[in-house]
Motif scaffolding. Structure first.
Motif, PDB file in Angstrom:
ATOM      1  N   TYR A  33      21.819   1.937   5.692  1.00 14.76           N
ATOM      2  CA  TYR A  33      20.580   2.607   6.104  1.00 14.76           C
ATOM      3  C   TYR A  33      19.332   1.913   5.567  1.00 14.76           C
ATOM      4  N   LEU A  34      19.393   1.424   4.345  1.00 13.16           N
ATOM      5  CA  LEU A  34      18.259   0.745   3.706  1.00 13.16           C
ATOM      6  C   LEU A  34      18.771  -0.507   3.001  1.00 13.16           C
ATOM      7  N   PRO A  35      17.933  -1.545   2.862  1.00 12.22           N
ATOM      8  CA  PRO A  35      18.404  -2.795   2.236  1.00 12.22           C
ATOM      9  C   PRO A  35      18.692  -2.625   0.738  1.00 12.22           C
ATOM     10  N   GLN A  36      19.430  -3.583   0.198  1.00 14.89           N
ATOM     11  CA  GLN A  36      19.860  -3.528  -1.205  1.00 14.89           C
ATOM     12  C   GLN A  36      18.692  -3.572  -2.177  1.00 14.89           C
ATOM     13  N   TRP A  37      17.602  -4.241  -1.840  1.00 13.07           N
ATOM     14  CA  TRP A  37      16.498  -4.356  -2.789  1.00 13.07           C
ATOM     15  C   TRP A  37      15.910  -2.992  -3.123  1.00 13.07           C
ATOM     16  N   VAL A  38      16.020  -2.014  -2.233  1.00 19.39           N
ATOM     17  CA  VAL A  38      15.543  -0.660  -2.526  1.00 19.39           C
ATOM     18  C   VAL A  38      16.394  -0.055  -3.639  1.00 19.39           C
ATOM     19  N   GLY A  39      17.694  -0.252  -3.596  1.00 12.75           N
ATOM     20  CA  GLY A  39      18.577   0.221  -4.646  1.00 12.75           C
ATOM     21  C   GLY A  39      18.284  -0.459  -5.973  1.00 12.75           C
ATOM     22  N   ALA A  40      17.959  -1.748  -5.926  1.00 15.69           N
ATOM     23  CA  ALA A  40      17.628  -2.474  -7.155  1.00 15.69           C
ATOM     24  C   ALA A  40      16.340  -1.935  -7.771  1.00 15.69           C
ATOM     25  N   VAL A  41      15.354  -1.629  -6.939  1.00 15.30           N
ATOM     26  CA  VAL A  41      14.103  -1.058  -7.442  1.00 15.30           C
ATOM     27  C   VAL A  41      14.355   0.309  -8.068  1.00 15.30           C
ATOM     28  N   LEU A  42      15.170   1.137  -7.435  1.00 15.30           N
ATOM     29  CA  LEU A  42      15.502   2.441  -8.007  1.00 15.30           C
ATOM     30  C   LEU A  42      16.290   2.293  -9.305  1.00 15.30           C
ATOM     31  N   GLY A  43      17.172   1.318  -9.380  1.00 14.86           N
ATOM     32  CA  GLY A  43      17.922   1.060 -10.604  1.00 14.86           C
ATOM     33  C   GLY A  43      17.015   0.646 -11.754  1.00 14.86           C
ATOM     34  N   VAL A  44      16.048  -0.218 -11.472  1.00 18.54           N
ATOM     35  CA  VAL A  44      15.093  -0.633 -12.507  1.00 18.54           C
ATOM     36  C   VAL A  44      14.246   0.559 -12.943  1.00 18.54           C
ATOM     37  N   ALA A  45      13.841   1.397 -11.999  1.00 16.29           N
ATOM     38  CA  ALA A  45      13.054   2.588 -12.338  1.00 16.29           C
ATOM     39  C   ALA A  45      13.854   3.529 -13.238  1.00 16.29           C
ATOM     40  N   ALA A  46      15.136   3.725 -12.942  1.00 18.40           N
ATOM     41  CA  ALA A  46      15.981   4.575 -13.791  1.00 18.40           C
ATOM     42  C   ALA A  46      16.154   3.955 -15.174  1.00 18.40           C
ATOM     43  N   PHE A  47      16.335   2.644 -15.229  1.00 20.55           N
ATOM     44  CA  PHE A  47      16.468   1.939 -16.504  1.00 20.55           C
ATOM     45  C   PHE A  47      15.226   2.141 -17.359  1.00 20.55           C
ATOM     46  N   LEU A  48      14.053   1.928 -16.779  1.00 20.13           N
ATOM     47  CA  LEU A  48      12.810   2.077 -17.528  1.00 20.13           C
ATOM     48  C   LEU A  48      12.560   3.528 -17.933  1.00 20.13           C
ATOM     49  N   ALA A  49      12.901   4.470 -17.061  1.00 17.59           N
ATOM     50  CA  ALA A  49      12.716   5.882 -17.398  1.00 17.59           C
ATOM     51  C   ALA A  49      13.566   6.267 -18.603  1.00 17.59           C
ATOM     52  N   LEU A  50      14.794   5.786 -18.659  1.00 15.61           N
ATOM     53  CA  LEU A  50      15.644   6.087 -19.809  1.00 15.61           C
ATOM     54  C   LEU A  50      15.107   5.452 -21.089  1.00 15.61           C
ATOM     55  N   LEU A  51      14.589   4.243 -20.992  1.00 16.50           N
ATOM     56  CA  LEU A  51      14.057   3.587 -22.181  1.00 16.50           C
ATOM     57  C   LEU A  51      12.772   4.239 -22.673  1.00 16.50           C
ATOM     58  N   ILE A  52      11.920   4.670 -21.757  1.00 13.35           N
ATOM     59  CA  ILE A  52      10.619   5.210 -22.141  1.00 13.35           C
ATOM     60  C   ILE A  52      10.706   6.669 -22.552  1.00 13.35           C
ATOM     61  N   TRP A  53      11.379   7.495 -21.767  1.00  9.93           N
ATOM     62  CA  TRP A  53      11.346   8.935 -21.994  1.00  9.93           C
ATOM     63  C   TRP A  53      12.627   9.524 -22.567  1.00  9.93           C
ATOM     64  N   GLY A  54      13.583   8.703 -22.944  1.00 11.71           N
ATOM     65  CA  GLY A  54      14.799   9.220 -23.555  1.00 11.71           C
ATOM     66  C   GLY A  54      14.501   9.812 -24.923  1.00 11.71           C
ATOM     67  N   PRO A  55      15.142  10.923 -25.280  1.00  7.27           N
ATOM     68  CA  PRO A  55      14.857  11.530 -26.579  1.00  7.27           C
ATOM     69  C   PRO A  55      15.270  10.623 -27.741  1.00  7.27           C
ATOM     70  N   ARG A  56      14.416  10.505 -28.693  1.00  2.28           N
ATOM     71  CA  ARG A  56      14.649   9.676 -29.875  1.00  2.28           C
ATOM     72  C   ARG A  56      15.146  10.553 -31.032  1.00  2.28           C
ATOM     73  N   PRO A  57      15.770   9.924 -32.025  1.00  2.00           N
ATOM     74  CA  PRO A  57      16.202  10.688 -33.192  1.00  2.00           C
ATOM     75  C   PRO A  57      14.990  11.281 -33.917  1.00  2.00           C
TER      76      PRO A  57
END
Length: 64
Positions: A33-57
């Motif tokens: 339905y959509l090209p692979q680069w869209v999935g890669a962009v969503l994957g990078v967004a999820a990666f950055l969201a976890l690094l930035i907003w993940g709860p810290r100790p």
């Protein structure tokens, strides 16, 4: 859902897993339905969201 407090190394690991998981899901089900680069962009967004907003100790209290 409450995420546990983890260190930066843990969030880096889970961010990488999220990136690959989203890309594998995209290749298996969404690429027709959509090209692979869209999935890669969503994957990078999820990666950055976890690094930035993940709860810290919580900072440890000093016992004087």
């Amino acid at each position: 859902m409450i995420l546990p407090r983890m260190t930066m190394g843990n969030w880096l690991y889970w961010g990488i897993l999220a990136f690959f998981g989203i890309n594998f899901f995209w290749l298996g089900f969404m690429e027709m339905y959509l090209p692979q680069w869209v999935g890669a962009v969503l994957g990078v967004a999820a990666f950055l969201a976890l690094l930035i907003w993940g709860p810290r100790p919580l900072p440890e209290k000093d016992e004087d």
